[in-house]
Design a protein around this motif. Structure first.
Motif, PDB file in Angstrom:
ATOM      1  N   ASN A   1     -44.623  50.197 104.169  1.00 58.01           N
ATOM      2  CA  ASN A   1     -45.679  49.282 103.731  1.00 58.01           C
ATOM      3  C   ASN A   1     -45.159  48.101 102.922  1.00 58.01           C
ATOM      4  N   ASN A   2     -44.132  48.323 102.106  1.00 59.53           N
ATOM      5  CA  ASN A   2     -43.634  47.222 101.283  1.00 59.53           C
ATOM      6  C   ASN A   2     -42.950  46.143 102.115  1.00 59.53           C
ATOM      7  N   GLU A   3     -42.688  46.396 103.386  1.00 54.46           N
ATOM      8  CA  GLU A   3     -42.098  45.405 104.288  1.00 54.46           C
ATOM      9  C   GLU A   3     -43.168  44.661 105.085  1.00 54.46           C
ATOM     10  N   LYS A   4     -44.406  45.091 104.970  1.00 50.91           N
ATOM     11  CA  LYS A   4     -45.491  44.506 105.763  1.00 50.91           C
ATOM     12  C   LYS A   4     -46.251  43.441 104.979  1.00 50.91           C
ATOM     13  N   THR A   5     -45.523  42.502 104.413  1.00 49.01           N
ATOM     14  CA  THR A   5     -46.185  41.397 103.709  1.00 49.01           C
ATOM     15  C   THR A   5     -46.590  40.348 104.734  1.00 49.01           C
ATOM     16  N   VAL A   6     -47.520  39.505 104.358  1.00 50.89           N
ATOM     17  CA  VAL A   6     -47.966  38.444 105.266  1.00 50.89           C
ATOM     18  C   VAL A   6     -46.774  37.613 105.718  1.00 50.89           C
ATOM     19  N   TYR A   7     -45.868  37.321 104.816  1.00 46.67           N
ATOM     20  CA  TYR A   7     -44.695  36.524 105.183  1.00 46.67           C
ATOM     21  C   TYR A   7     -43.828  37.255 106.215  1.00 46.67           C
ATOM     22  N   ASP A   8     -43.647  38.542 106.051  1.00 47.53           N
ATOM     23  CA  ASP A   8     -42.754  39.308 106.912  1.00 47.53           C
ATOM     24  C   ASP A   8     -43.310  39.591 108.304  1.00 47.53           C
ATOM     25  N   ILE A   9     -44.631  39.532 108.468  1.00 45.32           N
ATOM     26  CA  ILE A   9     -45.216  39.875 109.767  1.00 45.32           C
ATOM     27  C   ILE A   9     -46.132  38.787 110.311  1.00 45.32           C
ATOM     28  N   ASP A  10     -45.987  37.560 109.841  1.00 44.16           N
ATOM     29  CA  ASP A  10     -46.894  36.484 110.259  1.00 44.16           C
ATOM     30  C   ASP A  10     -46.622  35.945 111.656  1.00 44.16           C
ATOM     31  N   THR A  11     -45.452  36.207 112.205  1.00 46.54           N
ATOM     32  CA  THR A  11     -45.146  35.738 113.557  1.00 46.54           C
ATOM     33  C   THR A  11     -44.595  36.883 114.402  1.00 46.54           C
ATOM     34  N   LEU A  12     -44.650  36.720 115.696  1.00 41.49           N
ATOM     35  CA  LEU A  12     -44.076  37.717 116.597  1.00 41.49           C
ATOM     36  C   LEU A  12     -42.582  37.856 116.349  1.00 41.49           C
ATOM     37  N   GLU A  13     -41.936  36.746 116.077  1.00 39.85           N
ATOM     38  CA  GLU A  13     -40.494  36.752 115.828  1.00 39.85           C
ATOM     39  C   GLU A  13     -40.136  37.558 114.579  1.00 39.85           C
ATOM     40  N   LYS A  14     -40.894  37.384 113.513  1.00 36.30           N
ATOM     41  CA  LYS A  14     -40.630  38.126 112.275  1.00 36.30           C
ATOM     42  C   LYS A  14     -40.918  39.614 112.457  1.00 36.30           C
ATOM     43  N   MET A  15     -41.983  39.917 113.206  1.00 39.81           N
ATOM     44  CA  MET A  15     -42.287  41.322 113.481  1.00 39.81           C
ATOM     45  C   MET A  15     -41.164  41.962 114.290  1.00 39.81           C
ATOM     46  N   ALA A  16     -40.664  41.237 115.281  1.00 37.30           N
ATOM     47  CA  ALA A  16     -39.577  41.749 116.107  1.00 37.30           C
ATOM     48  C   ALA A  16     -38.328  42.005 115.263  1.00 37.30           C
ATOM     49  N   ASP A  17     -38.054  41.111 114.325  1.00 36.10           N
ATOM     50  CA  ASP A  17     -36.898  41.306 113.438  1.00 36.10           C
ATOM     51  C   ASP A  17     -37.040  42.599 112.633  1.00 36.10           C
ATOM     52  N   LEU A  18     -38.240  42.858 112.120  1.00 37.23           N
ATOM     53  CA  LEU A  18     -38.467  44.092 111.357  1.00 37.23           C
ATOM     54  C   LEU A  18     -38.331  45.329 112.243  1.00 37.23           C
ATOM     55  N   ILE A  19     -38.873  45.245 113.439  1.00 36.95           N
ATOM     56  CA  ILE A  19     -38.788  46.374 114.360  1.00 36.95           C
ATOM     57  C   ILE A  19     -37.326  46.703 114.671  1.00 36.95           C
TER      58      ILE A  19
END
Length: 86
Positions: A63-81
């Protein structure tokens, strides 16, 4: 562990967002387009997306990685995944 390709993850996320969240397969989504700040995705969509990532992609993102900044784009979500898949 099998490596995953960022472009493939982006396409999987894009397909999910188009079909399940927006209900518009033809909706254009760029990998760097704001999804949350622009209002494309709402909080209920984020819950659905988190479930999809866990169940279909096999990745738990804390949850602490799911900030608006960290998941605002498909690219950022892919990086986290990719980060948590390893």
């Amino acid at each position: 562990m099998r490596e995953i390709d960022k472009e493939t993850v982006i396409e999987q996320l894009k397909s999910f967002v188009r079909s399940r969240c927006l209900k518009k397969q033809e909706f254009a989504l760029a990998p760097d387009e704001s999804l949350i700040n622009s209002g494309i995705l709402r909080s209920v969509h984020l819950v659905e997306l988190a479930v999809f990532i866990e169940q279909e992609l096999g990745v738990f993102i804390p949850n602490n990685e799911k900030t608006v900044y960290d998941i605002d784009t498909l690219e950022k979500m892919a990086d986290l995944i990719i980060k948590y898949k390893e």
